[in-house]
Design a protein around this motif. Structure first.
Motif, PDB file in Angstrom:
ATOM      1  N   SER A  65      50.032  38.662  39.524  1.00  7.66           N
ATOM      2  CA  SER A  65      49.903  39.898  40.304  1.00  7.66           C
ATOM      3  C   SER A  65      48.771  40.709  39.695  1.00  7.66           C
ATOM      4  CB  SER A  65      51.215  40.693  40.269  1.00  7.66           C
ATOM      5  OG  SER A  65      51.047  41.940  40.909  1.00  7.66           O
ATOM      6  N   THR A  66      47.775  41.048  40.521  1.00  2.00           N
ATOM      7  CA  THR A  66      46.609  41.784  40.024  1.00  2.00           C
ATOM      8  C   THR A  66      46.393  43.045  40.841  1.00  2.00           C
ATOM      9  OG1 THR A  66      45.106  40.541  41.457  1.00  2.00           O
ATOM     10  CG2 THR A  66      45.464  39.682  39.235  1.00  2.00           C
ATOM     11  N   ALA A  67      45.696  43.988  40.242  1.00  2.00           N
ATOM     12  CA  ALA A  67      45.302  45.220  40.935  1.00  2.00           C
ATOM     13  C   ALA A  67      44.037  44.946  41.747  1.00  2.00           C
ATOM     14  CB  ALA A  67      45.064  46.328  39.927  1.00  2.00           C
ATOM     15  N   THR A  68      43.622  45.923  42.539  1.00  2.68           N
ATOM     16  CA  THR A  68      42.450  45.744  43.405  1.00  2.68           C
ATOM     17  C   THR A  68      41.169  45.532  42.611  1.00  2.68           C
ATOM     18  OG1 THR A  68      42.218  48.148  43.501  1.00  2.68           O
ATOM     19  CG2 THR A  68      43.470  47.080  45.276  1.00  2.68           C
ATOM     20  N   ASP A  69      41.131  46.013  41.367  1.00  4.08           N
ATOM     21  CA  ASP A  69      39.930  45.845  40.546  1.00  4.08           C
ATOM     22  C   ASP A  69      39.967  44.577  39.723  1.00  4.08           C
ATOM     23  OD1 ASP A  69      41.928  46.495  38.789  1.00  4.08           O
ATOM     24  OD2 ASP A  69      40.865  48.167  37.844  1.00  4.08           O
ATOM     25  N   GLY A  70      40.946  43.705  39.941  1.00  2.00           N
ATOM     26  CA  GLY A  70      41.059  42.463  39.210  1.00  2.00           C
ATOM     27  C   GLY A  70      41.884  42.555  37.949  1.00  2.00           C
ATOM     28  N   ARG A  71      42.367  43.749  37.607  1.00  2.00           N
ATOM     29  CA  ARG A  71      43.175  43.901  36.406  1.00  2.00           C
ATOM     30  C   ARG A  71      44.525  43.235  36.599  1.00  2.00           C
ATOM     31  NH1 ARG A  71      46.364  48.284  35.427  1.00  2.00           N
ATOM     32  NH2 ARG A  71      45.293  49.306  37.166  1.00  2.00           N
ATOM     33  N   ASP A 108      39.302  33.151  37.611  1.00  2.00           N
ATOM     34  CA  ASP A 108      40.161  33.510  38.745  1.00  2.00           C
ATOM     35  C   ASP A 108      41.639  33.225  38.502  1.00  2.00           C
ATOM     36  OD1 ASP A 108      40.115  30.778  38.735  1.00  2.00           O
ATOM     37  OD2 ASP A 108      39.149  30.566  40.697  1.00  2.00           O
TER      38      ASP A 108
END
Length: 463
Positions: free
Chosen positions: A107-113, A178
């Motif tokens: 599960s990632t945030a919109t900024d890839g975190r 990725d």
């Protein structure tokens, strides 16, 4: 003619080249018995040299035997340090520590975190077994806040959990951009050993060739998987070491024009930059830097400009601004002239800076060694570096044993001989000038006599 050539050859062959022939001697100290030694050419060598090309440099051993040497400009040596970057750690839990780590649920945030990572649940696994899961691996998020690109790292540094003093395990590292496709990067045998005195011997790094790394995955091939207290990524920082620079203040002397100031530069110094030393007050001084050139027809001197610039020192809002150094062409010689637009209110010194060369010599004689300098019209003795340190790489040349230079010692007899030679050269030049004028006058008289005879013969023929 043959006799003259033979005499010149004998004179050249028997010309003395001993330490006592030079005006200054600089003792050199060499530690150990290295075959090739390097030395940053000391300031005194430049101030007392008589040649812009440093032709009058010599290295002698204790018996006065010349030693082969070369001059080279120092390389800009680079140094590498490391900056520790924080890493976010996500444990991978499984029923067995050797469970495969493929197919991660991320599960990632919109900024890839990365927000969470876990292994997929095995079908048919009872819920009671899920509560007994153990650590099987670690996922690392190396992305740094505020930076769009992943950092370039070449190592990971591990810290043991509190209360743990010993540990051994083989850790494998994989990298991904990725969290789906993984590439093997490196492996390390991590170990911490402690004795009864709480002294620890640790191998706490996993090193690999520097590369950009966004995400990393750690798995164990031996040893117990361990939830490390902290993991930091080591980012290499490359810096060029500052090359040594010497500087000298030249006092001002009055010039031939009220607007001029003269400065005398040591013959051995080839400046990298020149600046005006203004220590106080607010000043803006436009000027031209050049030299005086003698006009042969009149015997007068005219100013030949080379560079125009503006020297300044200004205090504004509590800050002081200075003019930077300027480059100077070599052709203006050793006596420089600053011509200002108006007669200057002060006589500031001129600051020159240069990069000292590295002298590399063969320590093949009997120590101690001496650096000799200061002799007019000396023949160049420096050799190519390949003739002094054959087969040495640039890295090996940088790490050669360094000699230490002592204080320069004046040789009064050599100084007196140099003054006599300069006086003799001046007298010889004047004598040559007198002879030249005599020959010229004699030639004019001969030509006049020939013309007079021709005129008489012409007159007699007409009669």
């Amino acid at each position: 003619m043959n006799a003259l050539l033979l005499a010149a050859a004998v004179a050249t062959t028997t010309a003395s080249d001993m330490p006592q022939d030079y005006t200054h001697l600089i003792p050199l100290s060499v530690a150990g018995k290295p075959s090739v030694v390097q030395l940053q050419l000391p300031r005194e060598a430049y101030l007392n040299a008589r040649s812009a090309s440093l032709n009058d440099l010599r290295v002698f051993d204790a018996h006065g035997t010349p030693q082969a040497f070369a001059l080279r400009q120092p390389d800009a040596a680079s140094s590498t340090t490391h900056r520790a970057l924080p890493v976010r750690i996500f444990p991978l839990m499984a029923e067995r520590p050797d469970a495969p780590l493929a197919g991660l649920e991320v599960s990632t945030a919109t900024d890839g975190r990365v927000l969470s990572v876990r292994l997929p649940a095995q079908q048919g696994t009872p819920s009671a077994s899920r509560t007994q899961e153990r650590l099987a691996g670690l996922v690392l998020d190396l992305r740094q806040e505020g930076l769009p690109e992943p950092p370039t790292v070449d190592a990971l540094h591990f810290t043991l959990p509190p209360g743990r003093q010993t540990y051994t395990g083989q850790v494998w590292l994989e990298a991904s951009d990725d969290l789906k496709r993984w590439e093997a990067v490196g492996v390390a045998e991590l170990s911490w050993l402690a004795n009864a005195s709480d002294e620890t011997l640790a191998n706490d790094k996993l090193e690999f060739p520097a590369r950009p790394m966004r995400y990393a995955r750690l798995s164990w091939r031996s040893g117990e998987p361990l939830p490390f207290a902290a993991i930091s990524a080591q980012a290499p920082v490359h810096r060029l070491a500052a090359t040594p620079v010497e500087s000298l203040l030249l006092p001002a002397q009055p010039g031939r024009d009220p607007r001029d100031l003269q400065y005398s530069k040591p013959a051995g110094v080839t400046p990298l930059g020149v600046g005006l030393q203004v220590d106080s007050g607010n000043m803006v001084l436009p000027a031209m830097l050049g030299s005086y050139v003698e006009v042969r027809r009149t015997g007068q001197f005219r100013f030949e400009p080379a560079v125009r610039t503006t020297f300044y020192r200004l205090e504004q809002d509590g800050k002081t601004r200075f003019s930077g150094d300027i480059a100077v062409p070599v052709w203006i010689g050793e006596r420089w002239v600053l011509r200002f637009d108006q007669p200057p209110p002060v006589k500031p010194a001129l600051r020159i800076s240069w990069q000292p060369a590295t002298l590399v010599f063969v320590a093949g004689g009997t120590p101690p060694y001496t650096l000799a300098v200061g002799r007019d019209k000396a023949a160049p003795a420096a050799r190519d570096i390949g003739e002094v340190a054959p087969g040495f790489t640039p890295a090996e040349l940088r790490t050669l044993e360094r000699a230490t230079a002592g204080a320069a010692q004046e040789q009064l007899a050599a100084l007196a001989n140099a003054a006599k030679r300069a006086s003799a050269d001046n007298s010889a030049a004047q004598n040559r000038l007198v002879i030249l004028w005599g020959v010229l006058v004699l030639g004019v008289a001969v030509v006049a006599g020939m013309v007079w005879r021709l005129l008489r013969q012409g007159g007699a023929g007409s009669t």
